[in-house]
Every structure is written in structure tokens, then in C-alpha cells.
Design a protein around this motif. Structure first.
Motif, short mmCIF file in Angstrom:
data_model
loop_
_atom_site.label_atom_id
_atom_site.label_comp_id
_atom_site.label_asym_id
_atom_site.label_seq_id
_atom_site.Cartn_x
_atom_site.Cartn_y
_atom_site.Cartn_z
N ALA A 1 37.33 55.17 -14.30
CA ALA A 1 36.25 55.08 -13.46
C ALA A 1 35.11 55.40 -13.79
N LEU A 2 34.34 54.74 -12.94
CA LEU A 2 33.06 54.73 -13.00
C LEU A 2 32.26 55.77 -12.31
N VAL A 3 31.09 56.26 -12.17
CA VAL A 3 30.52 57.02 -11.63
C VAL A 3 28.85 57.14 -11.49
N PHE A 4 28.58 56.36 -10.59
CA PHE A 4 26.97 56.05 -9.75
C PHE A 4 27.03 56.76 -9.22
N ASP A 5 25.46 58.11 -9.36
CA ASP A 5 24.75 58.65 -8.42
C ASP A 5 23.56 57.41 -7.88
N VAL A 6 23.83 56.98 -6.91
CA VAL A 6 22.94 56.11 -6.15
C VAL A 6 22.22 56.18 -4.77
N PHE A 7 22.31 57.74 -4.74
CA PHE A 7 21.94 58.21 -3.38
C PHE A 7 19.82 58.38 -3.72
N GLY A 8 19.30 58.04 -2.99
CA GLY A 8 17.88 57.58 -3.19
C GLY A 8 17.57 56.81 -3.76
N THR A 9 18.08 55.78 -4.20
CA THR A 9 17.77 54.62 -4.96
C THR A 9 18.54 53.22 -4.01
N VAL A 10 19.93 53.51 -3.98
CA VAL A 10 20.60 52.79 -3.08
C VAL A 10 20.36 52.92 -1.39
N VAL A 11 20.28 54.24 -1.01
CA VAL A 11 20.47 54.76 0.25
C VAL A 11 18.96 55.18 1.09
N ASP A 12 18.42 54.27 1.68
CA ASP A 12 17.35 54.82 2.16
C ASP A 12 17.44 55.98 3.14
N TRP A 13 17.13 56.74 3.10
CA TRP A 13 17.39 58.00 3.30
C TRP A 13 16.38 58.57 4.64
N ARG A 14 15.63 58.54 4.40
CA ARG A 14 14.09 58.44 4.88
C ARG A 14 13.65 57.15 5.99
N SER A 15 13.02 56.18 5.85
CA SER A 15 13.49 55.08 6.80
C SER A 15 14.82 55.66 7.89
N SER A 16 16.10 55.59 7.90
CA SER A 16 16.17 55.70 8.31
C SER A 16 16.29 56.94 9.50
N LEU A 17 16.50 57.99 9.21
CA LEU A 17 15.67 60.05 9.12
C LEU A 17 14.91 59.09 10.25
N ILE A 18 13.62 58.69 9.66
CA ILE A 18 12.62 58.49 11.02
C ILE A 18 13.18 57.54 12.16
N ALA A 19 13.72 56.44 11.53
CA ALA A 19 13.62 55.23 12.73
C ALA A 19 15.25 56.65 13.54
N ASP A 20 16.14 57.42 12.89
CA ASP A 20 16.94 57.59 14.26
C ASP A 20 16.22 59.06 14.83
N PHE A 21 15.02 60.17 14.26
CA PHE A 21 14.29 60.20 15.49
C PHE A 21 13.52 60.09 16.64
N HIS A 22 13.16 58.01 15.67
CA HIS A 22 12.36 57.53 16.83
C HIS A 22 13.54 57.06 18.84
N GLN A 23 14.40 56.42 17.81
CA GLN A 23 15.60 56.91 19.16
C GLN A 23 15.52 57.81 20.24
N MET A 24 16.20 58.35 19.14
CA MET A 24 16.63 60.17 20.35
C MET A 24 15.10 60.90 20.89
N SER A 25 14.05 60.54 20.31
CA SER A 25 13.09 60.88 21.43
C SER A 25 12.92 60.29 22.24
N GLU A 26 12.50 58.93 22.31
CA GLU A 26 12.59 58.68 23.28
C GLU A 26 13.34 58.51 24.13
N ARG A 27 15.12 58.55 24.00
CA ARG A 27 15.99 58.61 25.38
C ARG A 27 15.64 60.38 25.25
N ARG A 28 15.15 61.38 24.99
CA ARG A 28 15.18 62.48 25.28
C ARG A 28 13.94 63.30 25.67
N GLY A 29 12.68 61.72 25.39
CA GLY A 29 11.34 62.24 26.15
C GLY A 29 10.48 63.14 25.08
#
Length: 90
Positions: free
Chosen positions: A9-37
């Protein structure tokens, strides 16, 4: 070329390099907050959440007598504290 026939096996830790967790969470929170006011500074929440990650891990390391804590539980505890500090409700 080297013989790689024994490699299983070849194993790579790509979290934070390939995964854009920050922008994804901010966008999800914005969408949720618009629906819930709900109005909040989602960028501050996400950045604060990341900032307390190491401290939450250190707390577990410093107190092994409390036992093992699943990472998602640490994330939830941190998030609940931040939500209260930033006064997000709803």
C-alpha cells in the motif's frame, strides 16, 4: 527501477492539502443559516474551531485518567463552546 513487488500500500495524508475543509464549512454554515434565519460570523466560528483543535487534544493527553475520547466528540465539545462564546442561537 527498484523492485516494488513487496509494496502492499501507498498511504498519503492529504487532509488540509487536498481537502478544503475551511471553505466548505463556511459555505455549509452560510447555506444552513439562510434556511434557518440565523446570522453569525461563520468565518470566525470555523477559524476559532480550528484554533482550539490542538488545545482539545492536549487536554485529553494531559488527563489520561478521563479515558479515551473519540475525535468527533472533541470536535463537538469545541463547537458547542464556540457557538456559546460567539452567541449563535437558533
Amino acid at each position: 527501477m527498484s523492485d516494488v513487488s513487496a509494496v502492499k500500500a501507498l498511504v498519503f495524508d492529504v487532509f488540509g492539502t487536498v481537502v478544503d475543509w475551511r471553505s466548505s464549512l463556511i459555505a455549509d454554515f452560510h447555506q444552513m443559516s439562510e434556511r434557518r434565519g440565523i446570522k453569525a460570523d461563520w468565518t470566525a466560528l470555523v477559524d476559532g474551531w480550528r484554533a482550539v483543535y490542538a488545545a482539545s487534544m492536549d487536554d485529553v493527553r494531559k488527563h489520561p485518567e478521563r479515558g479515551y475520547v473519540i475525535l468527533r466528540c472533541l470536535h463537538r465539545r469545541s463547537l458547542e463552546k464556540l457557538v456559546a462564546q460567539i452567541s449563535i442561537s437558533g
